[in-house]
Design a protein around this motif. Structure first.
Motif, PDB file in Angstrom:
ATOM      1  N   GLY A  52       0.803  -1.255  -0.010  1.00  0.00           N
ATOM      2  CA  GLY A  52      -0.109  -0.084  -0.145  1.00  0.00           C
ATOM      3  C   GLY A  52       0.783   1.311   0.162  1.00  0.00           C
ATOM      4  O   GLY A  52       2.120   1.049  -0.081  1.00  0.00           O
ATOM      5  N   SER A  53       0.105   2.286  -0.147  1.00  0.00           N
ATOM      6  CA  SER A  53       0.879   3.609  -0.022  1.00  0.00           C
ATOM      7  C   SER A  53       0.866   4.499   1.257  1.00  0.00           C
ATOM      8  O   SER A  53      -0.171   4.265   2.361  1.00  0.00           O
ATOM      9  CB  SER A  53       0.367   4.694  -1.202  1.00  0.00           C
ATOM     10  N   CYS A  54       1.941   5.165   1.482  1.00  0.00           N
ATOM     11  CA  CYS A  54       1.908   5.923   2.829  1.00  0.00           C
ATOM     12  C   CYS A  54       1.043   7.338   2.570  1.00  0.00           C
ATOM     13  O   CYS A  54       1.074   7.769   1.757  1.00  0.00           O
ATOM     14  CB  CYS A  54       3.388   6.371   3.073  1.00  0.00           C
ATOM     15  N   PRO A  55       0.105   7.600   3.599  1.00  0.00           N
ATOM     16  CA  PRO A  55      -0.707   8.559   3.425  1.00  0.00           C
ATOM     17  C   PRO A  55       0.024  10.006   3.364  1.00  0.00           C
ATOM     18  O   PRO A  55      -0.520  10.970   2.472  1.00  0.00           O
ATOM     19  CB  PRO A  55      -1.637   8.495   4.547  1.00  0.00           C
ATOM     20  N   ILE A  56       1.184  10.135   3.973  1.00  0.00           N
ATOM     21  CA  ILE A  56       1.783  11.369   3.877  1.00  0.00           C
ATOM     22  C   ILE A  56       2.506  11.518   2.431  1.00  0.00           C
ATOM     23  O   ILE A  56       2.490  12.521   1.965  1.00  0.00           O
ATOM     24  CB  ILE A  56       2.916  11.642   4.836  1.00  0.00           C
ATOM     25  N   GLY A  57       2.891  10.439   2.162  1.00  0.00           N
ATOM     26  CA  GLY A  57       3.662  10.565   0.605  1.00  0.00           C
ATOM     27  C   GLY A  57       2.582  10.687  -0.557  1.00  0.00           C
ATOM     28  O   GLY A  57       2.930  11.533  -1.347  1.00  0.00           O
ATOM     29  N   SER A  58       1.217   9.989  -0.248  1.00  0.00           N
ATOM     30  CA  SER A  58       0.335  10.443  -1.130  1.00  0.00           C
ATOM     31  C   SER A  58       0.004  11.671  -1.292  1.00  0.00           C
ATOM     32  O   SER A  58      -0.336  12.154  -2.428  1.00  0.00           O
ATOM     33  CB  SER A  58      -0.741   9.490  -1.053  1.00  0.00           C
ATOM     34  N   LEU A  59      -0.141  12.234  -0.112  1.00  0.00           N
ATOM     35  CA  LEU A  59      -0.741  13.730   0.232  1.00  0.00           C
ATOM     36  C   LEU A  59       0.354  14.389  -0.686  1.00  0.00           C
ATOM     37  O   LEU A  59      -0.146  15.573  -1.243  1.00  0.00           O
ATOM     38  CB  LEU A  59      -0.983  13.851   1.540  1.00  0.00           C
ATOM     39  N   GLN A  60       1.473  14.365  -0.274  1.00  0.00           N
ATOM     40  CA  GLN A  60       2.468  15.219  -1.190  1.00  0.00           C
ATOM     41  C   GLN A  60       2.685  15.044  -2.409  1.00  0.00           C
ATOM     42  O   GLN A  60       2.742  16.084  -3.088  1.00  0.00           O
ATOM     43  CB  GLN A  60       3.927  14.910  -0.403  1.00  0.00           C
ATOM     44  N   SER A  61       2.425  13.842  -3.157  1.00  0.00           N
ATOM     45  CA  SER A  61       2.438  13.797  -4.317  1.00  0.00           C
ATOM     46  C   SER A  61       1.154  14.534  -5.040  1.00  0.00           C
ATOM     47  O   SER A  61       1.395  15.171  -6.179  1.00  0.00           O
ATOM     48  CB  SER A  61       1.951  12.479  -4.902  1.00  0.00           C
ATOM     49  N   VAL A  62       0.075  14.596  -4.542  1.00  0.00           N
ATOM     50  CA  VAL A  62      -1.214  15.309  -4.998  1.00  0.00           C
ATOM     51  C   VAL A  62      -0.758  16.895  -4.916  1.00  0.00           C
ATOM     52  O   VAL A  62      -1.008  17.588  -5.815  1.00  0.00           O
ATOM     53  CB  VAL A  62      -2.502  14.842  -4.368  1.00  0.00           C
ATOM     54  N   ILE A  63      -0.399  17.054  -3.676  1.00  0.00           N
ATOM     55  CA  ILE A  63      -0.065  18.718  -3.324  1.00  0.00           C
ATOM     56  C   ILE A  63       1.014  19.294  -4.561  1.00  0.00           C
ATOM     57  O   ILE A  63       0.866  20.353  -4.925  1.00  0.00           O
ATOM     58  CB  ILE A  63       0.339  18.883  -1.984  1.00  0.00           C
ATOM     59  N   GLY A  64       1.807  18.329  -4.723  1.00  0.00           N
ATOM     60  CA  GLY A  64       3.067  18.869  -5.591  1.00  0.00           C
ATOM     61  C   GLY A  64       2.804  18.541  -7.071  1.00  0.00           C
ATOM     62  O   GLY A  64       3.551  18.951  -7.906  1.00  0.00           O
ATOM     63  N   SER A  65       1.492  18.026  -7.416  1.00  0.00           N
ATOM     64  CA  SER A  65       1.431  17.812  -8.721  1.00  0.00           C
ATOM     65  C   SER A  65       1.145  19.065  -9.456  1.00  0.00           C
ATOM     66  O   SER A  65       0.737  20.160  -8.949  1.00  0.00           O
ATOM     67  CB  SER A  65       0.289  17.001  -9.053  1.00  0.00           C
ATOM     68  N   PRO A  66       1.359  19.354 -11.013  1.00  0.00           N
ATOM     69  CA  PRO A  66       1.172  20.536 -11.702  1.00  0.00           C
ATOM     70  C   PRO A  66      -0.223  21.092 -11.396  1.00  0.00           C
ATOM     71  O   PRO A  66      -0.431  22.161 -11.552  1.00  0.00           O
ATOM     72  CB  PRO A  66       1.654  20.032 -13.163  1.00  0.00           C
ATOM     73  N   ASN A  67      -1.191  20.251 -11.354  1.00  0.00           N
ATOM     74  CA  ASN A  67      -2.360  20.785 -11.396  1.00  0.00           C
ATOM     75  C   ASN A  67      -2.824  21.247  -9.850  1.00  0.00           C
ATOM     76  O   ASN A  67      -3.837  21.810  -9.562  1.00  0.00           O
ATOM     77  CB  ASN A  67      -3.542  19.669 -11.905  1.00  0.00           C
ATOM     78  N   LYS A  68      -2.024  20.791  -8.853  1.00  0.00           N
ATOM     79  CA  LYS A  68      -2.283  21.335  -7.455  1.00  0.00           C
ATOM     80  C   LYS A  68      -3.731  20.627  -7.237  1.00  0.00           C
ATOM     81  O   LYS A  68      -4.358  21.631  -6.444  1.00  0.00           O
ATOM     82  CB  LYS A  68      -2.190  22.522  -7.293  1.00  0.00           C
ATOM     83  N   LYS A  69      -4.130  19.468  -7.757  1.00  0.00           N
ATOM     84  CA  LYS A  69      -5.455  19.283  -7.283  1.00  0.00           C
ATOM     85  C   LYS A  69      -5.710  18.732  -5.723  1.00  0.00           C
ATOM     86  O   LYS A  69      -4.765  18.402  -5.216  1.00  0.00           O
ATOM     87  CB  LYS A  69      -5.859  17.967  -7.962  1.00  0.00           C
ATOM     88  N   PHE A  70      -6.989  18.953  -5.315  1.00  0.00           N
ATOM     89  CA  PHE A  70      -7.349  18.639  -3.776  1.00  0.00           C
ATOM     90  C   PHE A  70      -7.840  16.874  -4.003  1.00  0.00           C
ATOM     91  O   PHE A  70      -8.686  16.668  -4.744  1.00  0.00           O
ATOM     92  CB  PHE A  70      -8.569  19.436  -3.349  1.00  0.00           C
ATOM     93  N   SER A  71      -7.238  16.243  -3.299  1.00  0.00           N
ATOM     94  CA  SER A  71      -7.522  14.731  -3.331  1.00  0.00           C
ATOM     95  C   SER A  71      -8.334  14.561  -2.234  1.00  0.00           C
ATOM     96  O   SER A  71      -8.201  14.414  -0.946  1.00  0.00           O
ATOM     97  CB  SER A  71      -6.190  13.928  -2.919  1.00  0.00           C
TER      98      SER A  71
END
Length: 289
Positions: A52-71
């Motif tokens: 599975g994925s770490c929730p903090i790592g996953s949160l950073q991936s979304v926050i740091g994406s070009p679109n800055k989407k809210f997950s």
């Protein structure tokens, strides 16, 4: 029915979240469908056993994406876990929390962290700065922000990811650089502190614990004190390795729900409950009947 010892639950959780055992032999990562699911504790995505994925790592991936989407998925998972059980995750379900406890069992002089309480606020600064602000503001030419907490601070990636992968995969060993050296120093520092202090990473650094801690007071799973039974012996507070004054605040943001306070209470004034919290007046009325 006799309750399972906490260490059994911790070991079982660590095994379940790292079921890809062949990854430790092959030096490869599991990339199946389960990898998109967030586990509740801090368990590195790059661990060869992680399914599975770490929730903090996953949160950073979304926050740091070009679109800055809210997950909504990641935030929703964190809110669901937080409001249901709070930092119970830290005490029972987090592999790195258990690792620190095992290190703490090494015979050595132990020290209290009560006088260092203000350091507990560091993890909230890390949550805001390294998990949220930096991935949004410091980006590359493609508009992507790095997972700065994972890259610069978190020792779990070295312990669970870089070290086992480097042992099993020669090509990875050759690619290790200054970042590995820095993170290895951080890991050694946490291990060294854990011998003398109880869970220093959980108390002072972990942003996941910071998130869960914010909801401890409101979580459905909670500890309740019956003041009619309490004799103020302070055995509960003395049993708390997180250095909490249990009589004043049974659901403090630093409480990891290890329940040692409940076990130590000679009058059974403390109880673990799962449900809506009752007012002290209601508890008193129940005792009077």
């Amino acid at each position: 029915m006799k309750k399972l010892p906490r260490w059994i639950v911790q070991s079982f959780t660590t095994l379940i979240t790292n079921l890809n055992l062949k990854g430790f032999i092959n030096g490869t990562l599991y990339r199946g469908k389960l990898k998109s699911v967030c586990v509740p504790g801090l368990n590195c995505y790059s661990c060869p056993g992680a399914i599975g994925s770490c929730p903090i790592g996953s949160l950073q991936s979304v926050i740091g994406s070009p679109n800055k989407k809210f997950s909504f998925y990641i935030v929703g998972i964190l809110l669901l876990i937080s409001t249901a059980i709070g930092r119970f995750v830290c005490g029972w379900l987090c592999p790195f929390g258990w690792f620190q406890e095992l290190i703490h069992k090494i015979p050595s002089k132990k020290f209290s962290t009560k006088k260092l309480y203000k350091l507990t606020y560091i993890k909230y600064i890390i949550l805001v700065l390294f998990v949220i602000v930096l991935p949004i503001t410091i980006v590359n030419e493609l508009g992507m922000g790095n997972p700065y907490f994972c890259e610069l601070i978190c020792p779990v990636g070295i312990l669970e990811g870089a070290i086992p992968l480097a042992i099993a995969n020669p090509s990875i060993r050759g690619a290790l650089g200054w970042l590995f050296t820095w993170k290895f120093i951080v890991l050694i520092g946490i291990i060294s502190l854990s011998m003398f202090l109880y869970r220093p990473f959980c108390k002072w650094i972990c942003p996941l614990g910071a998130i869960y801690g914010l909801f401890n007071k409101y979580s459905v799973y909670h500890i309740a004190l019956n003041k009619n039974k309490c004799i103020n012996c302070n055995k509960c507070s003395n049993a708390c390795s997180m250095d909490i004054d249990v009589i004043k605040n049974q659901n403090h943001s630093e409480c990891i729900r290890c329940n040692e306070c409940v076990k130590s209470c000679p009058t059974k004034a403390l109880k673990v409950k799962f449900g809506l919290k009752e007012s002290e007046e209601n508890q008193s009325e129940k005792i009077s009947y």
